[in-house]
Design an enzyme around this catalytic site. Structure first.
Site, PDB file in Angstrom:
ATOM      1  N   GLY A 101       0.815  -1.210   0.000  1.00 45.69           N
ATOM      2  CA  GLY A 101       0.000   0.000   0.000  1.00 45.69           C
ATOM      3  C   GLY A 101       0.848   1.258   0.000  1.00 45.69           C
ATOM      4  O   GLY A 101       2.025   1.231  -0.378  1.00 45.69           O
ATOM      5  N   GLU A 485     -11.883  -4.302 -24.581  1.00 42.41           N
ATOM      6  CA  GLU A 485     -11.206  -5.369 -23.859  1.00 42.41           C
ATOM      7  C   GLU A 485     -10.115  -6.010 -24.703  1.00 42.41           C
ATOM      8  O   GLU A 485      -9.026  -6.310 -24.206  1.00 42.41           O
ATOM      9  CB  GLU A 485     -12.235  -6.423 -23.409  1.00 42.41           C
ATOM     10  N   GLU A 492      -1.605  -4.753 -22.681  1.00 42.99           N
ATOM     11  CA  GLU A 492      -1.142  -5.239 -21.377  1.00 42.99           C
ATOM     12  C   GLU A 492       0.030  -6.198 -21.499  1.00 42.99           C
ATOM     13  O   GLU A 492       1.008  -6.090 -20.749  1.00 42.99           O
ATOM     14  CB  GLU A 492      -2.279  -5.975 -20.651  1.00 42.99           C
TER      15      GLU A 492
END
Length: 612
Positions: A101, A485, A492
Site C-alpha cells: 500500500g 477489452e 497489457e
C-alpha cells in the site's frame, strides 16, 4: 499491489516463505526479499528483480529460523533496487517490516523522525518510515511489539497492510490491515499471514479474513485478532475449496493461456449454479424485491480496467432486459465528480479481486449517499464483498495471470444473469425471450470450445503480425464494448500501442491514421449492425490497412474486404461478447509470446491494485 507472506511455526521459514512469494508474484515482481529470526538475530536477504534472483542469493546466503516475513514488490515509492526492496529494517536492526500500500504522509513522518529521533534513512521508500516509527514506539512501550504497532498505525495516513517481526520477540508476527487485503492461514503448530489465499493454499485449508483496522498477533500456537477499539475478535474460519493444482500451471506454458482454456469450465460453474431445475435464474446473494427494484430510477456500474469493460456489456444487457437507465463509470473518476446518487440508485461494483481500492472507495461514496450496493466479485470474503449489501460471486477460481481472461467472461455471465433476473422481476421481458437467452447462455461453454480449436490459426496470424507497432480495434454496439477489452489485452501483455473506438467514429478523425502497416481488428458479430460495419471495413480497406475481421459463421461476405477472418459459432447478438473476446485473448497471448514478453507478469502492472 505487492505480496506479503509471514510464517511462524516449527519448520524452517525460508523455503515456506519463498514458496508463498512465488504464488503471489502476480502481485508484484520489481524485487523480493525475506527477513528471518535466526540464532544470530534478525537477518534480511533481498534482491531486485524476480523471485528467482532472491532464490539465487539464498542459495549462497541461506537463513535458518522458524519465524519470518517475505515480500514481493510493485514499486510505488522509490525505484526498483536491492536497497528499496522489502523487508525494511529499523536503524537499530531490531524491527523488520513488509508493507503493501501507500503511506500518504510519509514525508512529514520522515522529517520528524530525522529531526527529533536522529533517524538516518537509507531508502527512498515510505515503508522504511514504518519500520523506524515502530522502532521508536517499541522503545516507548517497553518492548511490547503489538502496542508499538498500534501506536504507529494511529500516525499513518493511507491504505496499507503491514507485517512486522522483532529481534527480541521470537515466534511472533504482528500484522495490521487498513484498506489493503490480509488473511491468516491456520495450521497445526504453524500459522501464516498473507496478502492472498494462493500463498498459503499448499499448507492450510482454513483461513481467517482480517477486517479493516484489525491487528493480528500470530504465534505457532495461536492467532489473536483485535478490532480498532482493542477488543479481541472471535471469528469462524473459512474453509478453502480450491486445490493447489487450481493455482498452478497444469502443463501449460503460462497461466494466461491456461486461464483462457479454463473459460468453458469457469462459465459453466458460474452459470449452472444459478439455474434451478425449472430453468429459472436464482441469484444467490442478491435479495432485491420487485418493489425495491422498481424504486430505482438509475443503476450505476462502476469498475476499473477489464471489469469496467464487463460493465459496458452489463449496461447493454440490463437496459435491454430490465429497461432501467444504466450509467457505467470508471471507479477512479466516480467519487471525484459528486455523482448524483441517492436511495433511488442501485450501485453495482465489479471487481475480480474485490480489493481494488478505487472501486472500494467508489462503493463507499455511493453507500454514504444512500445507494444500495450490489457487487460482482471473484474472491469470497474480499473487501468489496464484505462492504456490499448484495454479493454475486463469479466462480472463476483463482486467476493468477495479471491480464484477466476468465474473470472477464464470468463477469459477463453474471451481468447477463442479473439482467435476466431484473427483467423477469419487472415484467419487461416475455417468458419466451427469457428462455431463449438462457438457452443461448447454456450453449456458450461448448461454443467457446469451438473457438479454442482455432488457436493454431490465430497463432499463425500472430506469427506474421507480431512486429507491427500500431493496432486499432473497432466495432459497433456490443462489439464496441468487446473492442475495448481486446485492445487492453494486447497492450497489457505485448506492449503494442493499441486502442479501440466505436466504428462509427472512424470518419471523425481516426481514419486519418489508416495506412498500409496499420492493423485493424474489426468485430462484425452483430447481425443488426453488420451492413454498417461492413461499410466501415470497406473504408479502411480503401486506405490499404490490414483488416482482421471477427464474424459469425456464414457471414462470408466479409472475406471480400478483409485480409483474414476469424469466425465464431452462430449465436444471438446479445451473447456474442462471450465468444468474440476469446480470439482477441488468444491473439494477444500469441503476439506477446512471439515477442518474448513476460506474459503472466507484464511490466509495471499488478493483479490487485490496492493503491489509488
Amino acid at each position: 499491489m505487492c505480496g506479503i507472506v509471514g510464517y511462524t511455526g516449527y519448520e524452517n521459514a525460508e523455503g515456506i516463505i519463498v514458496d508463498g512469494l512465488k504464488r503471489l508474484e502476480y502481485r508484484g515482481y520489481d524485487s523480493a526479499g525475506i527477513a528471518v529470526l535466526t540464532d544470530k538475530g534478525l537477518q534480511v536477504r533481498k534482491k531486485k528483480g524476480k523471485i528467482e534472483n532472491l532464490e539465487k542469493l539464498l542459495m549462497e546466503e541461506s537463513l535458518t529460523g522458524t519465524t519470518g516475513i517475505g515480500h514481493t514488490r510493485w514499486a510505488t515509492h522509490g525505484s526498483p533496487s536491492d536497497v528499496n526492496a522489502h523487508p525494511h529494517l529499523s536503524m537499530d536492526g531490531k524491527i523488520a517490516v513488509v508493507h503493501n500500500g501507500i503511506v500518504e504522509n510519509y514525508v512529514e513522518l520522515r522529517e520528524d523522525l530525522a529531526k527529533n529521533h536522529g533517524i538516518k534513512f537509507i531508502t527512498e521508500t515510505d515503508t522504511e518510515v514504518i519500520a523506524q516509527l515502530i522502532s521508536v514506539k517499541y522503545g516507548e512501550n517497553g518492548g511490547n511489539l503489538e502496542n508499538a504497532v498500534r501506536d504507529t498505525v494511529k500516525m499513518l495516513k493511507g491504505a496499507y497492510a503491514i507485517c512486522v517481526i522483532a529481534a527480541d520477540t521470537p515466534d511472533k508476527i504482528v500484522a495490521y490491515r487498513k484498506d489493503a487485503p490480509l488473511i491468516v492461514g491456520l495450521g497445526k503448530k504453524r500459522n501464516f499471514i498473507a496478502s492472498d489465499i494462493p500463498a498459503v493454499l499448499k499448507y492450510v485449508k482454513e483461513i481467517l479474513l482480517v477486517e479493516n483496522q484489525e491487528l493480528v498477533i500470530c504465534t505457532p500456537e495461536q492467532v489473536k485478532i483485535y478490532n480498532s477499539e482493542g477488543r479481541e475478535v472471535s471469528r469462524e474460519p473459512m474453509f478453502i475449496k480450491w486445490s493447489i493444482e487450481d493455482a498452478e500451471k497444469g502443463g501449460y506454458e503460462h497461466f494466461t493461456i491456461k486461464e483462457i482454456y479454463e473459460q468453458p469450465k469457469a462459465i459453466k460453474e458460474t452459470l449452472m449454479r444459478r439455474i434451478d431445475d425449472e430453468g429459472h435464474v436464482k441469484l444467490d446473494g442478491i435479495y432485491i424485491s420487485a418493489e425495491e427494484l422498481n424504486s430505482y430510477d438509475k443503476i450505476y456500474i462502476v469498475a476499473c480496467g477489464t471489469a469496467y469493460h464487463a460493465g459496458l456489456v452489463g449496461k447493454y444487457a440490463i437496459e435491454k432486459m430490465a429497461r432501467i437507465p444504466v450509467e457505467v463509470d470508471i471507479a477512479s473518476e466516480f467519487r471525484y465528480r459528486d455523482p448524483l446518487v441517492d436511495e433511488h440508485t442501485l450501485f453495482i461494483a465489479i471487481s475480480q479481486s474485490g480489493e481494488t481500492l478505487d472501486t472500494l472507495e467508489a462503493l463507499r461514496e455511493a453507500k454514504s449517499k444512500g445507494a444500495r450496493v450490489l457487487s460482482v466479485v471473484n474472491v469470497v470474503g474480499s473487501s468489496v464483498a464484505r462492504e456490499s449489501d448484495d454479493v454475486f460471486y463469479t466462480w472463476a477460481g483463482p486467476e493468477i495471470a495479471v491480464a484477466s481472461t476468465k474473470a472477464y467472461t464470468t463477469q459477463l455471465i453474471c451481468m447477463y444473469l442479473i439482467a435476466l433476473y431484473f427483467g423477469r422481476l419487472r415484467g419487461t421481458i416475455t417468458d419466451e425471450y427469457y428462455s431463449f437467452v438462457l438457452k443461448e447462455l447454456e450453449a456458450i461453454p461448448e461454443k467457446i470450445e469451438k473457438v479454442l480449436e482455432k488457436a493454431p490459426e490465430i497463432e499463425n496470424l500472430a506469427r506474421h503480425l507480431y512486429n507491427r507497432t500500431q493496432v486499432f480495434f473497432i466495432g459497433r454496439g456490443l462489439d464496441s464494448a468487446v473492442s475495448y477489452e481486446g485492445s487492453l489485452k494486447l497492450k497489457e501483455i505485448s506492449y503494442i500501442n493499441s486502442f479501440a473506438i466505436a466504428a462509427g467514429e472512424l470518419k471523425h478523425g481516426t481514419i486519418a491514421l489508416m495506412e498500409p502497416e496499420t492493423i485493424v481488428i474489426a468485430l462484425a458479430t452483430q447481425d443488426a449492425l453488420f451492413d454498417k460495419m461492413y461499410s466501415n471495413i470497406v473504408e479502411i480497406k480503401a486506405r490499404f490497412a490490414h483488416v482482421v475481421a471477427i464474424a459469425k459463421e456464414g457471414n462470408t461476405k466479409i472475406e471480400a474486404e478483409s485480409s483474414e477472418v476469424i469466425y465464431i459459432p452462430q449465436c444471438a447478438d446479445e451473447v456474442t461478447p462471450l465468444l468474440s473476446v476469446v480470439p482477441l485473448q488468444l491473439f494477444a497471448y500469441y503476439v506477446a509470446r512471439e515477442k518474448g514478453e513476460d506474459i503472466d507478469k507484464p511490466r509495471n502492472l499488478a493483479k490487485s491494485v490496492t493503491v489509488e
